[in-house]
Design an enzyme around this catalytic site. Structure first.
Site, PDB file in Angstrom:
ATOM      1  N   LEU A  33      43.093  27.898  38.834  1.00 42.39           N
ATOM      2  CA  LEU A  33      44.300  28.654  38.467  1.00 42.39           C
ATOM      3  C   LEU A  33      43.986  29.807  37.521  1.00 42.39           C
ATOM      4  O   LEU A  33      43.201  29.671  36.589  1.00 42.39           O
ATOM      5  CB  LEU A  33      45.331  27.723  37.813  1.00 42.39           C
ATOM      6  CG  LEU A  33      45.826  26.553  38.669  1.00 42.39           C
ATOM      7  CD1 LEU A  33      46.947  25.798  37.940  1.00 42.39           C
ATOM      8  CD2 LEU A  33      46.299  27.007  40.045  1.00 42.39           C
ATOM      9  N   GLU A  35      46.059  33.747  35.955  1.00 42.19           N
ATOM     10  CA  GLU A  35      47.401  34.224  35.578  1.00 42.19           C
ATOM     11  C   GLU A  35      48.281  34.538  36.787  1.00 42.19           C
ATOM     12  O   GLU A  35      49.507  34.505  36.690  1.00 42.19           O
ATOM     13  CB  GLU A  35      47.311  35.453  34.667  1.00 42.19           C
ATOM     14  CG  GLU A  35      46.968  35.132  33.214  1.00 42.19           C
ATOM     15  CD  GLU A  35      48.011  34.252  32.499  1.00 42.19           C
ATOM     16  OE1 GLU A  35      49.227  34.406  32.756  1.00 42.19           O
ATOM     17  OE2 GLU A  35      47.606  33.396  31.691  1.00 42.19           O
ATOM     18  N   GLY A  36      47.671  34.868  37.927  1.00 44.40           N
ATOM     19  CA  GLY A  36      48.467  35.096  39.137  1.00 44.40           C
ATOM     20  C   GLY A  36      49.207  33.829  39.524  1.00 44.40           C
ATOM     21  O   GLY A  36      50.433  33.821  39.706  1.00 44.40           O
ATOM     22  N   HIS A  37      48.460  32.716  39.621  1.00 43.95           N
ATOM     23  CA  HIS A  37      49.102  31.433  39.933  1.00 43.95           C
ATOM     24  C   HIS A  37      50.116  31.070  38.843  1.00 43.95           C
ATOM     25  O   HIS A  37      51.205  30.572  39.130  1.00 43.95           O
ATOM     26  CB  HIS A  37      48.063  30.301  39.957  1.00 43.95           C
ATOM     27  CG  HIS A  37      46.980  30.461  40.975  1.00 43.95           C
ATOM     28  ND1 HIS A  37      45.659  30.650  40.616  1.00 43.95           N
ATOM     29  CD2 HIS A  37      47.001  30.426  42.328  1.00 43.95           C
ATOM     30  CE1 HIS A  37      44.922  30.716  41.713  1.00 43.95           C
ATOM     31  NE2 HIS A  37      45.702  30.589  42.766  1.00 43.95           N
ATOM     32  N   GLY A 150      52.612  34.467  46.326  1.00 38.03           N
ATOM     33  CA  GLY A 150      52.261  35.761  45.742  1.00 38.03           C
ATOM     34  C   GLY A 150      52.233  36.875  46.783  1.00 38.03           C
ATOM     35  O   GLY A 150      51.761  36.686  47.905  1.00 38.03           O
ATOM     36  N   LYS A 152      50.296  39.150  46.549  1.00 36.63           N
ATOM     37  CA  LYS A 152      48.849  39.408  46.713  1.00 36.63           C
ATOM     38  C   LYS A 152      48.389  39.057  48.125  1.00 36.63           C
ATOM     39  O   LYS A 152      47.545  39.741  48.703  1.00 36.63           O
ATOM     40  CB  LYS A 152      48.109  38.569  45.665  1.00 36.63           C
ATOM     41  CG  LYS A 152      46.663  38.242  45.946  1.00 36.63           C
ATOM     42  CD  LYS A 152      45.770  39.395  45.591  1.00 36.63           C
ATOM     43  CE  LYS A 152      44.312  39.022  45.539  1.00 36.63           C
ATOM     44  NZ  LYS A 152      43.826  38.277  46.671  1.00 36.63           N
ATOM     45  N   GLN A 156      50.185  36.461  54.457  1.00 34.07           N
ATOM     46  CA  GLN A 156      50.492  35.020  54.368  1.00 34.07           C
ATOM     47  C   GLN A 156      51.979  34.815  54.062  1.00 34.07           C
ATOM     48  O   GLN A 156      52.653  33.965  54.660  1.00 34.07           O
ATOM     49  CB  GLN A 156      49.623  34.403  53.270  1.00 34.07           C
ATOM     50  CG  GLN A 156      49.983  32.978  52.916  1.00 34.07           C
ATOM     51  CD  GLN A 156      48.989  32.394  51.940  1.00 34.07           C
ATOM     52  OE1 GLN A 156      47.869  32.080  52.296  1.00 34.07           O
ATOM     53  NE2 GLN A 156      49.389  32.238  50.687  1.00 34.07           N
ATOM     54  N   SER A 189      40.959  33.765  42.719  1.00 37.31           N
ATOM     55  CA  SER A 189      39.970  32.733  42.389  1.00 37.31           C
ATOM     56  C   SER A 189      38.586  33.178  42.849  1.00 37.31           C
ATOM     57  O   SER A 189      37.574  32.785  42.277  1.00 37.31           O
ATOM     58  CB  SER A 189      40.329  31.416  43.074  1.00 37.31           C
ATOM     59  OG  SER A 189      41.635  31.030  42.711  1.00 37.31           O
TER      60      SER A 189
END
Ligand code: AMP
Length: 309
Positions: A33, A35-37, A150, A152, A156, A189
């Site tokens: 994990l 900061e995005g998660h 996300g 990002k 998906q 990650s």
């Protein structure tokens, strides 16, 4: 906070929460994990009575030869971070808890899985089948009111929205903006694989997106011109897998930006494959009448993002 590993335990906890009238938020992750998660967890904690973070390195979404074995696994750190941010449950099942030996059902979304990361030469369809199958399973295990993903991973997100619509899942899919390092690199990650020098070279990707964004904001709408600007920035990466501008909903390539458009890049730096994207929306008032939580047009934050790349 609880750390659970079996579906039975998870369901028992969530049934009790549901009886108590608490809404359930789900944040699916593969762990390691960052900061995005954590931004997804923050949003879920703010909006739900119970937040479940799943940590599962899903083997079915890795292509043959990809980094399944090397993928960073650090459950103790993940549990500590999720707990700090207010999550209620970390669900970290073993692979055989998720997939029975004779598991033989696949959830497969057609069309929008066949471009960008899903192009046939990348065996991408297989990747997205793995994603949609595991997300459908997590939705059935958790039965969340809301699930957080996300921007990002924009394709998906689009694929999951399509699956939810087509299969009538009751879960609301909530899109969250991409979180970046101070220098613009999108958090991932997989950034942990980059050497110091590679990390500097990886900045070419966000520079390319920034160049497109700035030119777009200055009025350029022609995709060939915008793509040239991006290409000029991408000399620092080892190879560009794709640089594409596609309709935000259909993921079909566009030649001019007349509607919300995704600018998506996949590139290799050393042995690391990185993806990043921004959203461009030419509509004069992109916030009117649009609920960013239930439609794919969460443009205000995305445009803000493109300005702050
Ligand atoms: P992953 O663990 O890479 O499968 O990602 C889990 C979730 O976190 C997915 O919904 C991702 O889109 C999201 N995510 C990953 N990186 C970021 C980021 N930099 N900003 C926002 N969300 C992200």
């Amino acid at each position: 906070m609880l750390t659970l590993t079996t579906v039975d335990e998870l369901r028992a906890e969530l049934d009790a929460a549901r009886l108590g009238g608490r809404s359930i938020g789900l944040v699916p992750t593969m762990g390691a994990l960052h900061e995005g998660h954590l931004s997804l967890i923050d949003r879920s904690v703010a909006e739900n009575g119970v937040t479940v973070v799943t940590v599962f390195v899903n083997p079915t979404q890795f292509r043959p030869g990809e980094d399944l074995d090397a993928y960073p696994r650090q459950l103790a750190d993940d549990v500590a971070l999720a707990s700090e941010r207010g999550a209620d449950i970390v669900f970290a099942p073993a692979a055989d808890e998720v997939y029975a030996d004779d598991h033989s059902t696949t959830v497969s979304v057609g069309g929008i899985t066949e471009s960008l990361c899903g192009a046939p030469e990348r065996r991408g369809h297989q990747h997205f089948d793995g994603v949609t199958t595991v997300v459908a399973k997590l939705f059935n295990m958790v039965q969340p009111d809301r699930a957080y993903f996300g921007q990002k991973d924009a394709q998906q997100l689009a694929v999951i929205r399509r699956m939810v619509r087509d299969l009538n899942f009751r879960t609301a899919v909530i899109a969250c903006p991409t979180v970046r390092e101070a220098d613009g690199l999108a958090m991932s990650s997989r950034n942990a694989y980059l050497s110091g020098k590679e990390r500097v070279r990886a900045l070419a990707i966000s520079r390319a997106l920034r160049a497109v964004s700035e030119s777009f904001l200055a009025g350029e709408r022609e995709v060939t011109k915008l793509a040239m600007l991006a290409r000029a920035e991408l000399f620092d990466v080892d190879s560009v897998e794709y640089l594409e501008m596609v309709d935000f909903e259909t993921l079909e390539p566009v030649s001019e930006i007349t509607d919300a458009t995704l600018v998506a890049i996949a590139a290799h730096v050393g042995n690391t494959r990185l993806i990043d994207n921004i959203l461009l929306d030419p509509s004069p008032d992109n916030s009117s009448g649009i609920d960013p939580n239930t439609t794919p047009r969460e443009t205000p934050s995305a445009i803000h993002q493109s300005r702050t790349l």
